[in-house]
Motif scaffolding. Structure first.
Motif, PDB file in Angstrom:
ATOM      1  N   VAL A   9      -2.580  -5.796  -0.318  1.00 47.81           N
ATOM      2  CA  VAL A   9      -2.432  -5.425   1.079  1.00 47.81           C
ATOM      3  C   VAL A   9      -1.075  -5.636   1.308  1.00 47.81           C
ATOM      4  CG1 VAL A   9      -3.459  -5.885   3.415  1.00 47.81           C
ATOM      5  CG2 VAL A   9      -5.104  -6.139   1.446  1.00 47.81           C
ATOM      6  N   HIS A  10      -0.560  -4.556   1.871  1.00 43.52           N
ATOM      7  CA  HIS A  10       1.055  -4.840   2.001  1.00 43.52           C
ATOM      8  C   HIS A  10       1.281  -5.390   3.328  1.00 43.52           C
ATOM      9  CE1 HIS A  10       2.576  -2.696  -1.620  1.00 43.52           C
ATOM     10  NE2 HIS A  10       1.420  -2.307  -1.678  1.00 43.52           N
ATOM     11  N   PRO A  11       2.633  -5.892   3.723  1.00 46.34           N
ATOM     12  CA  PRO A  11       2.914  -6.573   4.806  1.00 46.34           C
ATOM     13  C   PRO A  11       2.649  -5.386   5.962  1.00 46.34           C
ATOM     14  CG  PRO A  11       4.645  -6.653   3.287  1.00 46.34           C
ATOM     15  CD  PRO A  11       3.611  -5.789   2.520  1.00 46.34           C
ATOM     16  N   PRO A  12       2.621  -6.120   7.292  1.00 45.21           N
ATOM     17  CA  PRO A  12       2.242  -5.199   8.425  1.00 45.21           C
ATOM     18  C   PRO A  12       3.290  -4.141   8.694  1.00 45.21           C
ATOM     19  CG  PRO A  12       1.556  -7.462   8.870  1.00 45.21           C
ATOM     20  CD  PRO A  12       2.447  -7.519   7.743  1.00 45.21           C
ATOM     21  N   ALA A  13       3.122  -3.075   8.756  1.00 42.65           N
ATOM     22  CA  ALA A  13       4.239  -2.154   9.363  1.00 42.65           C
ATOM     23  C   ALA A  13       4.580  -2.130  10.841  1.00 42.65           C
ATOM     24  CB  ALA A  13       3.830  -0.754   9.002  1.00 42.65           C
ATOM     25  N   PRO A  14       5.942  -1.908  11.124  1.00 41.17           N
ATOM     26  CA  PRO A  14       6.454  -2.066  12.416  1.00 41.17           C
ATOM     27  C   PRO A  14       5.653  -1.283  13.347  1.00 41.17           C
ATOM     28  CG  PRO A  14       8.424  -1.674  10.947  1.00 41.17           C
ATOM     29  CD  PRO A  14       7.146  -1.666  10.076  1.00 41.17           C
ATOM     30  N   THR A  15       4.952  -0.309  12.959  1.00 46.94           N
ATOM     31  CA  THR A  15       4.315   0.817  13.624  1.00 46.94           C
ATOM     32  C   THR A  15       2.728   0.253  13.671  1.00 46.94           C
ATOM     33  OG1 THR A  15       4.187   2.147  11.791  1.00 46.94           O
ATOM     34  CG2 THR A  15       5.595   2.879  13.494  1.00 46.94           C
ATOM     35  N   GLY A  16       2.372  -0.531  12.990  1.00 45.51           N
ATOM     36  CA  GLY A  16       1.192  -1.105  12.810  1.00 45.51           C
ATOM     37  C   GLY A  16       0.252  -0.708  11.660  1.00 45.51           C
ATOM     38  N   ARG A  18      -1.376  -2.026   8.113  1.00 44.04           N
ATOM     39  CA  ARG A  18      -1.266  -2.476   6.486  1.00 44.04           C
ATOM     40  C   ARG A  18      -1.523  -1.654   5.462  1.00 44.04           C
ATOM     41  NH1 ARG A  18      -2.194  -9.115   6.241  1.00 44.04           N
ATOM     42  NH2 ARG A  18      -0.563  -8.679   4.551  1.00 44.04           N
ATOM     43  N   ARG A  19      -0.708  -1.128   4.596  1.00 40.43           N
ATOM     44  CA  ARG A  19      -1.076  -0.221   3.486  1.00 40.43           C
ATOM     45  C   ARG A  19      -1.982  -0.804   2.377  1.00 40.43           C
ATOM     46  NH1 ARG A  19       3.805   2.004   1.169  1.00 40.43           N
ATOM     47  NH2 ARG A  19       3.813  -0.293   0.041  1.00 40.43           N
ATOM     48  N   VAL A  20      -3.020  -0.454   2.085  1.00 38.98           N
ATOM     49  CA  VAL A  20      -3.817  -1.191   1.174  1.00 38.98           C
ATOM     50  C   VAL A  20      -3.934  -0.133  -0.153  1.00 38.98           C
ATOM     51  CG1 VAL A  20      -6.109  -1.708   0.569  1.00 38.98           C
ATOM     52  CG2 VAL A  20      -5.214  -2.144   2.776  1.00 38.98           C
ATOM     53  N   VAL A  21      -3.528  -1.075  -1.414  1.00 43.45           N
ATOM     54  CA  VAL A  21      -3.349  -0.128  -2.562  1.00 43.45           C
ATOM     55  C   VAL A  21      -4.107  -0.762  -3.732  1.00 43.45           C
ATOM     56  CG1 VAL A  21      -1.638   0.513  -4.385  1.00 43.45           C
ATOM     57  CG2 VAL A  21      -0.817   0.506  -1.906  1.00 43.45           C
ATOM     58  N   ALA A  22      -4.790   0.070  -4.509  1.00 40.66           N
ATOM     59  CA  ALA A  22      -5.393  -0.530  -5.695  1.00 40.66           C
ATOM     60  C   ALA A  22      -4.811  -0.195  -6.949  1.00 40.66           C
ATOM     61  CB  ALA A  22      -6.915   0.562  -5.800  1.00 40.66           C
ATOM     62  N   HIS A  23      -4.205  -1.187  -7.713  1.00 38.14           N
ATOM     63  CA  HIS A  23      -3.691  -1.261  -8.751  1.00 38.14           C
ATOM     64  C   HIS A  23      -4.706  -1.303 -10.003  1.00 38.14           C
ATOM     65  CE1 HIS A  23       0.294  -1.455  -6.944  1.00 38.14           C
ATOM     66  NE2 HIS A  23      -0.244  -2.445  -6.287  1.00 38.14           N
ATOM     67  N   ILE A  24      -5.018  -0.192 -10.613  1.00 35.90           N
ATOM     68  CA  ILE A  24      -6.050   0.044 -11.646  1.00 35.90           C
ATOM     69  C   ILE A  24      -5.215   0.783 -13.059  1.00 35.90           C
ATOM     70  CG2 ILE A  24      -8.303   0.831 -12.370  1.00 35.90           C
ATOM     71  CD1 ILE A  24      -8.871   0.777  -9.464  1.00 35.90           C
ATOM     72  N   HIS A  25      -5.413  -0.051 -14.015  1.00 35.40           N
ATOM     73  CA  HIS A  25      -4.833   0.264 -15.356  1.00 35.40           C
ATOM     74  C   HIS A  25      -3.537   0.623 -15.102  1.00 35.40           C
ATOM     75  CE1 HIS A  25      -8.643  -0.430 -17.139  1.00 35.40           C
ATOM     76  NE2 HIS A  25      -9.241   0.256 -16.266  1.00 35.40           N
ATOM     77  N   SER A  29      -3.033   3.648  -6.448  1.00 35.42           N
ATOM     78  CA  SER A  29      -4.225   4.463  -5.711  1.00 35.42           C
ATOM     79  C   SER A  29      -3.906   3.904  -4.412  1.00 35.42           C
ATOM     80  CB  SER A  29      -5.556   4.690  -6.390  1.00 35.42           C
ATOM     81  OG  SER A  29      -6.095   5.650  -5.404  1.00 35.42           O
ATOM     82  N   ILE A  30      -3.438   4.540  -3.366  1.00 39.02           N
ATOM     83  CA  ILE A  30      -3.390   4.342  -1.934  1.00 39.02           C
ATOM     84  C   ILE A  30      -4.833   4.434  -1.291  1.00 39.02           C
ATOM     85  CG2 ILE A  30      -2.453   4.776   0.443  1.00 39.02           C
ATOM     86  CD1 ILE A  30       0.227   5.708  -0.932  1.00 39.02           C
ATOM     87  N   LEU A  31      -5.369   3.466  -0.814  1.00 32.41           N
ATOM     88  CA  LEU A  31      -6.631   3.472  -0.310  1.00 32.41           C
ATOM     89  C   LEU A  31      -6.756   3.820   1.320  1.00 32.41           C
ATOM     90  CD1 LEU A  31      -8.085   0.281  -1.942  1.00 32.41           C
ATOM     91  CD2 LEU A  31      -8.294   2.666  -2.902  1.00 32.41           C
ATOM     92  N   GLY A  32      -5.519   3.654   1.858  1.00 32.67           N
ATOM     93  CA  GLY A  32      -5.369   3.850   3.428  1.00 32.67           C
ATOM     94  C   GLY A  32      -4.703   2.715   3.994  1.00 32.67           C
ATOM     95  N   THR A  33      -4.791   2.928   5.228  1.00 36.57           N
ATOM     96  CA  THR A  33      -4.094   1.742   6.261  1.00 36.57           C
ATOM     97  C   THR A  33      -4.957   1.374   7.240  1.00 36.57           C
ATOM     98  OG1 THR A  33      -1.933   3.411   6.262  1.00 36.57           O
ATOM     99  CG2 THR A  33      -2.294   1.600   8.081  1.00 36.57           C
ATOM    100  N   ALA A  34      -5.249  -0.045   6.749  1.00 37.81           N
ATOM    101  CA  ALA A  34      -6.149  -1.080   7.404  1.00 37.81           C
ATOM    102  C   ALA A  34      -5.337  -1.754   8.732  1.00 37.81           C
ATOM    103  CB  ALA A  34      -6.362  -2.131   6.628  1.00 37.81           C
ATOM    104  N   TYR A  35      -6.318  -1.592   9.758  1.00 39.32           N
ATOM    105  CA  TYR A  35      -5.497  -2.281  11.084  1.00 39.32           C
ATOM    106  C   TYR A  35      -6.573  -3.625  11.290  1.00 39.32           C
ATOM    107  CZ  TYR A  35      -3.129   2.088  11.555  1.00 39.32           C
ATOM    108  OH  TYR A  35      -2.402   3.183  11.442  1.00 39.32           O
ATOM    109  N   THR A  36      -7.613  -3.480  10.569  1.00 37.75           N
ATOM    110  CA  THR A  36      -8.443  -4.886  10.780  1.00 37.75           C
ATOM    111  C   THR A  36      -8.877  -5.357   9.419  1.00 37.75           C
ATOM    112  OG1 THR A  36     -10.464  -3.726  10.866  1.00 37.75           O
ATOM    113  CG2 THR A  36      -9.187  -4.087  12.923  1.00 37.75           C
ATOM    114  N   VAL A  40     -10.340  -3.120   5.633  1.00 37.94           N
ATOM    115  CA  VAL A  40     -10.285  -3.533   4.183  1.00 37.94           C
ATOM    116  C   VAL A  40     -11.436  -3.676   3.145  1.00 37.94           C
ATOM    117  CG1 VAL A  40      -9.220  -5.158   2.587  1.00 37.94           C
ATOM    118  CG2 VAL A  40      -7.993  -4.863   4.504  1.00 37.94           C
ATOM    119  N   ALA A  41     -12.550  -4.259   4.059  1.00 38.40           N
ATOM    120  CA  ALA A  41     -13.756  -3.954   3.517  1.00 38.40           C
ATOM    121  C   ALA A  41     -14.153  -2.655   3.238  1.00 38.40           C
ATOM    122  CB  ALA A  41     -14.614  -4.879   4.501  1.00 38.40           C
TER     123      ALA A  41
END
Length: 85
Positions: A9-16, A18-25, A29-36, A40-41
């Motif tokens: 879960v990357h740092p919060p972006a200035p525009t709001g 947090r990018r969520v990325v799965a690192h597999i093998h 893979s970018i899973l999306g942008t989480a706001y809460t 993430v769940a």
């Protein structure tokens, strides 16, 4: 979920959000942008994590939080726009 997976879960972006990325093998893979934490769940559910709430609550090593833990959802007011630690 494949062995050795890691969710970043990357740092919060200035525009709001947090990018969520799965690192597999060695692939990202970018899973999306989480706001809460609920976002993430939901991303964890979508990739097959059986109990995402338990993973988030337990501080599971699957998760890597950058730029603040699960309680941080806004960029620092002292951080210049576009800056990434």
């Amino acid at each position: 979920m494949p062995d050795r997976a890691r969710i970043v879960v990357h740092p919060p972006a200035p525009t709001g959000g947090r990018r969520v990325v799965a690192h597999i093998h060695a692939e990202d893979s970018i899973l999306g942008t989480a706001y809460t934490l609920a976002d993430v769940a939901e991303f964890l559910r979508r990739i097959g994590v059986d109990d995402p709430d338990a993973v988030l609550a337990a501080g599971d090593p699957l998760m890597e939080w950058r730029g603040g833990g699960p309680e941080v959802w806004a960029a620092s007011p002292n951080e210049p726009p576009g800056a990434e630690p």
